[in-house]
Each structure stands twice: as C-alpha cells, then as structure tokens.
Design a protein around this motif. Structure first.
Motif, PDB file in Angstrom:
ATOM      1  N   PRO A 187      88.783  51.120 -23.158  1.00  0.00           N
ATOM      2  CA  PRO A 187      88.350  49.945 -22.249  1.00  0.00           C
ATOM      3  C   PRO A 187      87.482  49.568 -21.293  1.00  0.00           C
ATOM      4  O   PRO A 187      87.169  47.862 -21.753  1.00  0.00           O
ATOM      5  N   SER A 188      86.079  50.529 -21.927  1.00  0.00           N
ATOM      6  CA  SER A 188      84.661  49.807 -21.681  1.00  0.00           C
ATOM      7  C   SER A 188      84.638  47.943 -22.190  1.00  0.00           C
ATOM      8  O   SER A 188      83.820  47.320 -22.215  1.00  0.00           O
ATOM      9  N   THR A 189      85.136  48.896 -23.811  1.00  0.00           N
ATOM     10  CA  THR A 189      85.239  47.628 -24.781  1.00  0.00           C
ATOM     11  C   THR A 189      86.183  46.347 -24.751  1.00  0.00           C
ATOM     12  O   THR A 189      85.676  45.181 -25.203  1.00  0.00           O
ATOM     13  N   TRP A 190      87.100  47.019 -24.402  1.00  0.00           N
ATOM     14  CA  TRP A 190      88.254  45.915 -24.114  1.00  0.00           C
ATOM     15  C   TRP A 190      87.946  44.799 -22.976  1.00  0.00           C
ATOM     16  O   TRP A 190      88.249  43.857 -22.588  1.00  0.00           O
ATOM     17  N   ARG A 191      87.476  45.429 -22.199  1.00  0.00           N
ATOM     18  CA  ARG A 191      86.980  45.045 -20.699  1.00  0.00           C
ATOM     19  C   ARG A 191      86.218  43.095 -21.247  1.00  0.00           C
ATOM     20  O   ARG A 191      86.504  42.075 -21.034  1.00  0.00           O
ATOM     21  N   TRP A 192      85.383  43.070 -22.591  1.00  0.00           N
ATOM     22  CA  TRP A 192      84.422  42.130 -22.670  1.00  0.00           C
ATOM     23  C   TRP A 192      85.262  41.736 -23.620  1.00  0.00           C
ATOM     24  O   TRP A 192      85.191  40.038 -24.984  1.00  0.00           O
ATOM     25  N   ALA A 193      85.681  42.412 -24.775  1.00  0.00           N
ATOM     26  CA  ALA A 193      86.125  41.927 -26.461  1.00  0.00           C
ATOM     27  C   ALA A 193      87.593  41.200 -26.308  1.00  0.00           C
ATOM     28  O   ALA A 193      87.921  40.361 -27.307  1.00  0.00           O
ATOM     29  N   GLY A 194      89.174  41.566 -25.085  1.00  0.00           N
ATOM     30  CA  GLY A 194      90.335  41.226 -24.898  1.00  0.00           C
ATOM     31  C   GLY A 194      89.936  39.866 -24.699  1.00  0.00           C
ATOM     32  O   GLY A 194      89.280  38.727 -24.854  1.00  0.00           O
ATOM     33  N   ARG A 195      91.376  39.992 -26.043  1.00  0.00           N
ATOM     34  CA  ARG A 195      91.789  37.862 -26.069  1.00  0.00           C
ATOM     35  C   ARG A 195      93.153  37.935 -25.401  1.00  0.00           C
ATOM     36  O   ARG A 195      94.068  39.332 -25.870  1.00  0.00           O
ATOM     37  N   ASP A 196      93.842  36.332 -25.355  1.00  0.00           N
ATOM     38  CA  ASP A 196      95.549  36.682 -24.874  1.00  0.00           C
ATOM     39  C   ASP A 196      95.361  35.862 -26.298  1.00  0.00           C
ATOM     40  O   ASP A 196      95.236  34.949 -26.568  1.00  0.00           O
ATOM     41  N   GLY A 197      96.252  36.792 -27.717  1.00  0.00           N
ATOM     42  CA  GLY A 197      96.578  36.226 -29.102  1.00  0.00           C
ATOM     43  C   GLY A 197      98.128  35.391 -28.695  1.00  0.00           C
ATOM     44  O   GLY A 197      98.159  34.384 -29.770  1.00  0.00           O
ATOM     45  N   ASN A 198      98.969  35.989 -28.063  1.00  0.00           N
ATOM     46  CA  ASN A 198     100.045  34.663 -27.848  1.00  0.00           C
ATOM     47  C   ASN A 198     100.416  33.868 -26.616  1.00  0.00           C
ATOM     48  O   ASN A 198     101.231  33.932 -26.443  1.00  0.00           O
ATOM     49  N   ASP A 199      99.588  33.815 -25.961  1.00  0.00           N
ATOM     50  CA  ASP A 199      99.317  32.912 -25.221  1.00  0.00           C
ATOM     51  C   ASP A 199     100.006  33.154 -23.902  1.00  0.00           C
ATOM     52  O   ASP A 199     101.203  31.550 -23.431  1.00  0.00           O
ATOM     53  N   ASP A 200     100.283  33.549 -23.238  1.00  0.00           N
ATOM     54  CA  ASP A 200     100.753  34.489 -22.469  1.00  0.00           C
ATOM     55  C   ASP A 200     100.396  34.327 -20.866  1.00  0.00           C
ATOM     56  O   ASP A 200     100.661  34.891 -20.256  1.00  0.00           O
ATOM     57  N   GLY A 201      98.986  34.407 -21.237  1.00  0.00           N
ATOM     58  CA  GLY A 201      97.938  33.758 -19.491  1.00  0.00           C
ATOM     59  C   GLY A 201      97.118  35.328 -19.577  1.00  0.00           C
ATOM     60  O   GLY A 201      97.118  35.730 -18.636  1.00  0.00           O
ATOM     61  N   GLU A 202      97.646  36.503 -20.060  1.00  0.00           N
ATOM     62  CA  GLU A 202      97.463  38.131 -20.233  1.00  0.00           C
ATOM     63  C   GLU A 202      97.386  38.329 -21.263  1.00  0.00           C
ATOM     64  O   GLU A 202      96.563  38.056 -22.790  1.00  0.00           O
ATOM     65  N   LYS A 203      95.645  39.140 -21.041  1.00  0.00           N
ATOM     66  CA  LYS A 203      94.849  40.116 -21.913  1.00  0.00           C
ATOM     67  C   LYS A 203      95.145  41.216 -22.104  1.00  0.00           C
ATOM     68  O   LYS A 203      94.643  42.874 -20.833  1.00  0.00           O
ATOM     69  N   ASP A 204      96.253  42.069 -23.027  1.00  0.00           N
ATOM     70  CA  ASP A 204      96.574  43.366 -23.094  1.00  0.00           C
ATOM     71  C   ASP A 204      96.441  44.322 -23.737  1.00  0.00           C
ATOM     72  O   ASP A 204      96.403  43.407 -25.027  1.00  0.00           O
ATOM     73  N   PRO A 205      95.902  45.449 -23.481  1.00  0.00           N
ATOM     74  CA  PRO A 205      95.655  46.158 -25.479  1.00  0.00           C
ATOM     75  C   PRO A 205      96.700  46.343 -26.072  1.00  0.00           C
ATOM     76  O   PRO A 205      96.672  46.621 -27.161  1.00  0.00           O
ATOM     77  N   ASN A 206      97.935  46.340 -25.359  1.00  0.00           N
ATOM     78  CA  ASN A 206      99.636  47.209 -25.926  1.00  0.00           C
ATOM     79  C   ASN A 206      99.834  45.942 -26.548  1.00  0.00           C
ATOM     80  O   ASN A 206     100.694  46.436 -26.947  1.00  0.00           O
ATOM     81  N   ASN A 207      99.717  44.902 -26.660  1.00  0.00           N
ATOM     82  CA  ASN A 207     100.543  43.652 -27.216  1.00  0.00           C
ATOM     83  C   ASN A 207      99.009  43.507 -28.987  1.00  0.00           C
ATOM     84  O   ASN A 207      98.395  43.463 -28.685  1.00  0.00           O
ATOM     85  N   VAL A 208     100.084  43.916 -29.536  1.00  0.00           N
ATOM     86  CA  VAL A 208     100.115  43.159 -31.239  1.00  0.00           C
ATOM     87  C   VAL A 208      98.959  42.033 -31.297  1.00  0.00           C
ATOM     88  O   VAL A 208      98.093  42.061 -31.488  1.00  0.00           O
TER      89      VAL A 208
END
Length: 569
Positions: A187-208
């Motif tokens: 989580p601490s890494t996802w907080r700054w590294a997370g991206r929205d790869g499918n353009d749904d407006g969310e950054k979800d680590p469970n989304n491939v």
C-alpha cells in the motif's frame, strides 16, 4: 503443475536453486548473491547495494513470489481462438485481458518515457512470478480480479517488517502492510506509484490494467534503459530485492521474448512453488481483506489462522528494526533550494534519521514527497522518491527538476512505515531571465507616414552569455528615453481586431532566445520614435524607428531650364 514439467519444479529452496542453476549463463555477468540486512532487506554481495539496486523498499516490500520455471518450449502450433486449452497450453499462455494490459502499458511507456525501452514481456515475467498472471486470468471484463490477491502480512516473521501505512484501505490489514493485486504492490508504494490504466477514473491495485501501468512506471522511474542488461537487473531488483527473484524473472522474460500466445481469461494455471514455502506460509490469494490474513500450510494444505503474537512476559518478542528506533528527522546541511524554471536544482535535499538520544540511524527508508501547486518533479519524472539512509544515517533525495510553473512548493520527508513527525523543505522555482538583449540586424527601421515598416524588429536574449530561452518579455513604444510612458502617436502594432496598440505583453523568447515582434505601422506623424523591449531579469533594449516623408525625386537633366538663345547672325 510440477509433475507436468517432468520433475523440473520443486518447492521452497530447492526450486530457487534450480532457477539459479538454469539461468547461470544469463546471470554470470549480472548482480551477485544477496544477503539480508538488519531491516529484512537483501543487499548486494560483491558490489554495493547502490550499484545493484536503487535505494528504496521495492514495489512488493520484498514479499514472497512464485519460483516455477517456464516450460521448455511453447506449444506448437499455438492454440487458436475458440479451441479448448490443454494443461500445457495454459501453462505456457497468458490470459487475454492480462496480456492486453501488459501491451497497453508498454504502449503508454513508449510515449511517456521512450528512453526506458520497457518491453511488455518484462511485465508478463513479473506478473507471472508475482501472481501467476492474476491467478490464471481470473479477472472481470474491466480487468479487476474476481477475488483479492494478497501477500502475507509483513510482520517481520520470516518477511520484512512493514507496519500498516494505509489503515487497511487496500489490504484490509490495519496492523501490517500486505502486497496487493496482480503486481503485488504494498500500500505505501501504491499510494504514489498507482496509475489509472483503463481510464475509469480510479487507481485500483486489484485491476490488472492499473497495476500493469503502475509497474511500468515503477520500473522506469529512474533514467534506466531496460534494453541494457545492467539497468534491466537494477529495475528487476528494485521490484523485489532478491537474486533468486532476478534469476526467475529473467528466465520468464527470455521465454516470453521467444514467443507466447493468448489464452482465454480464467484458463491459466497457478504456479505451485513459492519462495516462502520453507517458511511454512504462503499467501491465500482468494481470501477477502481481513485484519487477520490467512495462510496456506506447506504444500498447499487447508487454511489456518495466523498465530497470535505471544503475550507472556518471558516470551521473546520480534527484534527491533532500525526503523523502530527513529525518533525524529534532522536536516543534514541542505542548502537553499531554488532553481530557474526548466533547470535542475543545483542542491539536493539531505535528511538525517536520529534516535531520541540523537544517534544516527542507518538502513531506514525515508520518503521524499513533493507537495504544492507545482510541476517540479524528481529526476525521472516522479513526485515521490524513497531513499535508504546510509551509514551516517543520511538519505540524499534525487535531484529536483524544475518545471515551467514558478512559485514556492514543499518537499516533505517522512519515515516509511512509521508515524514520525515529518520534515518540510521549502523550495522555489523562479522565472527564466535574461541580462542582455541585442538586435539580430543592423538595418535601419524606417517608414513613410501612413505606411508600414518593411523590416520586423527581432532581438536575441542572453543570460551570462548563453541563450535565454522561454524568457518573458514586453515591448512598448515610449515617449522618450527618459519617459517610459506609452506614446500616443507615431508607430504602432495592431491587435486581432486591427486596432492600434503601442504596448505588447506576454511575449516569450523561443528556444534560441529569439523574439520577433509583429509588424509595425505608422500614422501620419513624422519623426524619430523609440521602441523599448524589456525581459524578465531586467534586460532592456531601446530601438529607434524613423517615420519620414519619401524624398522628392531629383529633376532629370533633360527637364532643366534651357539657356538663353544664341544670337543669330
């Protein structure tokens, strides 16, 4: 699956030994063996950690991973769409949605960071080692895993110790962090590294799609060129700092580069060997988020709850890590942080971690975060950087790269995994300036009343002798050398509506420091007029403009008065 590899796969340490041997030729010139330091991290042996890996905690917190090796060869021919998928096909292939996510992430990086040269096959190799391609492609139509994929809690019991940083928001664990999703981000890494790869407006680590794009940016966050072996090694080790991990990922990378194929979602197999099998625990990727994560028994047996920490007075407790001893942060001699727009800050931020008694603490992860309305980034284009303190307890942040937005902002330093009061550094980006202006032509600027000047006014701006590009400037037709107020007669520019204007603002020099003004016109007033150009930084140039009537044509010899007639005889 192990049986179908002809006995090549084993669990635990045996599997990693096989992996290391199988890629000996690949890794002969790569990173050497690693050891575990006081904070549960693994560091390079023959070469220093700074040479082998970047100084951060890794995307996964060095969580366990799958150790299975790839098949000896891909099925030939590859299965076609609509046909049944055999066990060997499933082992060799990549689920359709997962494969699409990897390829889209590669395409995005070609635009965002082309110098990184990230291949989608590297994402596939890491995705297989981290989660078995999202548990064999068990994702919905949007690419989100059907059930959460969680690593074991990082409680220091056989793993690194990373206390909760997200209050359980991502992993459901409010005590310790756990790696989350197909690419296993903590989580601490996802907080700054997370991206929205499918353009749904969310950054979800469970989304491939989100996880694959985040992994791509993570691997390219420094100025690495992944087409070179040394930088490729560094990037992989930065994801999970283990030599066996590096060897296993490289083997899968080599396999996928030789060719693979797409299989339907949900038909992929799940690897069997894990790096933590000998520790007696492997994550249960299907269990919902919970404050009490479950673990498999060795060999994939039934789930059992994690044992509660011993509470009796005489029972030994987990050893204290360096991070646990940090009481506060101190500045370590950081100079004033200022830079001109577009430039690299000459000074770097240096922060020291100390105990309550004022002793320095080495091997502690400090997180540097850029805060405020600014487009300044760290080298590599990221707004967050994590650096491990050295033997003197000091962490030096990467260089700051100023953007075009001027003004003040803050760089906040905190201790990763701890709630310790942070330390703020003020930084300033100033506008680009020039200290000299000169015309690019010596041609006199003249015009007849009511006409237009034939030659444009063009100047070049410099600063300390170098080209001053993107410098703000203004131009005004002034009344005199001593009176800088706007003239109300004489030459003028035209606005978009064709009306006369005698002051221009919002001008900017180009990449070569040149500034070419719009066409000038003249009213019916004759005389010598002054155009004053001024730039940010105080450079000033006054240009003379002359408006004069056209000279009268000189009389020709044939039209001159005749002389007196000659007397006649």
């Amino acid at each position: 699956m192990a049986a179908q590899f002809g006995g090549r796969l084993r669990k635990g340490a045996a599997t990693t030994a096989v992996a290391a041997a199988a890629v000996a030729a690949l890794s002969a010139s790569q990173a050497p063996g690693v050891t575990v330091d006081d904070s549960g991290r693994q560091a390079g042996g023959a070469r220093s950690a700074s040479e082998a890996i970047p100084e951060d905690s890794g995307a996964t917190g060095n969580s366990p991973y799958y150790t299975d090796l790839p098949p000896l060869s891909s099925p030939n021919p590859s299965p076609s769409a609509g046909t049944s998928v055999s066990q060997s096909d499933a082992e060799a292939g990549i689920p359709a949605t997962v494969l699409d996510a990897y390829k889209k992430a590669e395409s995005a990086m070609r635009e965002a960071k082309p110098g990184c040269n990230l291949p989608w096959e590297l994402l596939a190799a890491i995705g297989n080692v981290e989660s078995g391609q999202a548990r064999g492609g068990r994702v919905d139509a949007n690419g989100t895993t059907l059930t959460p994929i969680l690593g074991p809690q990082l409680d220091g019991n056989g793993f690194a110790l990373i206390k909760d940083t997200d209050n359980g928001a991502y992993d459901g664990n409010s005590t310790y962090d756990q790696a989350v999703g197909p690419m296993q981000f903590i989580p601490s890494t996802w907080r700054w590294a997370g991206r929205d790869g499918n353009d749904d407006g969310e950054k979800d680590p469970n989304n491939v799609y989100d996880a694959a794009l985040a992994a791509a940016h993570y691997l390219c966050r420094y100025d690495w060129d992944l087409s070179t072996q040394a930088d490729l090694d560094r990037a992989i080790l930065s994801y999970n700092n283990s030599q066996d991990y590096l060897n296993t990922v490289l083997r899968w990378l080599e396999y996928y580069r030789k060719g693979t194929h797409e299989i339907p979602d949900g038909t992929g197999t799940i690897p069997s060997g894990r790096s933590d099998d000998d520790a007696g625990a492997s994550p249960d990727p299907s269990s919902p988020p919970s404050d009490k994560p479950r673990h498999h028994k060795p060999g994939g047996g039934p789930d059992t709850p994690s044992p509660k920490p011993p509470s009796s007075p005489g029972t030994p407790q987990a050893p204290q890590t360096p991070t646990d001893t940090v009481d506060h942060l101190e500045d370590a001699g950081t100079a004033k942080l200022t830079a001109t727009a577009g430039d690299t800050f000459a000074k770097k931020i240096s922060t020291r971690a100390e105990t309550k008694a004022g002793r320095t603490v080495a091997k502690v992860r400090l997180r540097f975060t850029i805060v405020g309305d600014t487009d300044t980034t760290f080298a590599g284009g990221e707004s967050v950087a994590t650096v491990v303190t050295n033997g003197s307890g000091v962490a030096v942040a990467p260089a700051l790269q100023a953007g075009e937005k001027t003004g003040d902002f803050t760089v906040r330093v905190s201790v990763a995994g701890r709630t310790v009061k942070g330390l703020d550094y003020a930084a300033t980006v100033t506008e680009r300036v020039a200290d000299a202006l000169a015309r690019t032509s010596e041609t006199a600027l003249t015009c007849t009343p009511g006409g237009e000047f034939a030659d444009p006014v063009e100047v070049k701006a410099t600063y300390q002798g170098a080209v001053a590009d993107k410098v703000a400037a203004s131009a005004t037709l002034v009344k005199s050398a001593d009176d800088a107020t706007e003239n109300d007669k004489g030459p003028y520019f035209k606005d978009a509506d064709g009306k006369a204007v005698r002051t221009l603002t919002g001008l900017v020099t180009d990449a070569n420091g040149l500034l070419k003004l719009p066409k000038l016109y003249a009213d019916d007033t004759t005389g010598t007029f002054l155009l004053r150009i001024t730039t940010a930084g105080g450079a000033t140039l006054t240009v003379e403009l002359t408006v004069a009537a056209a000279p009268m044509p000189s009389p020709s010899a044939s039209s001159s008065p005749s002389t007196s007639p000659s007397p006649t005889a």
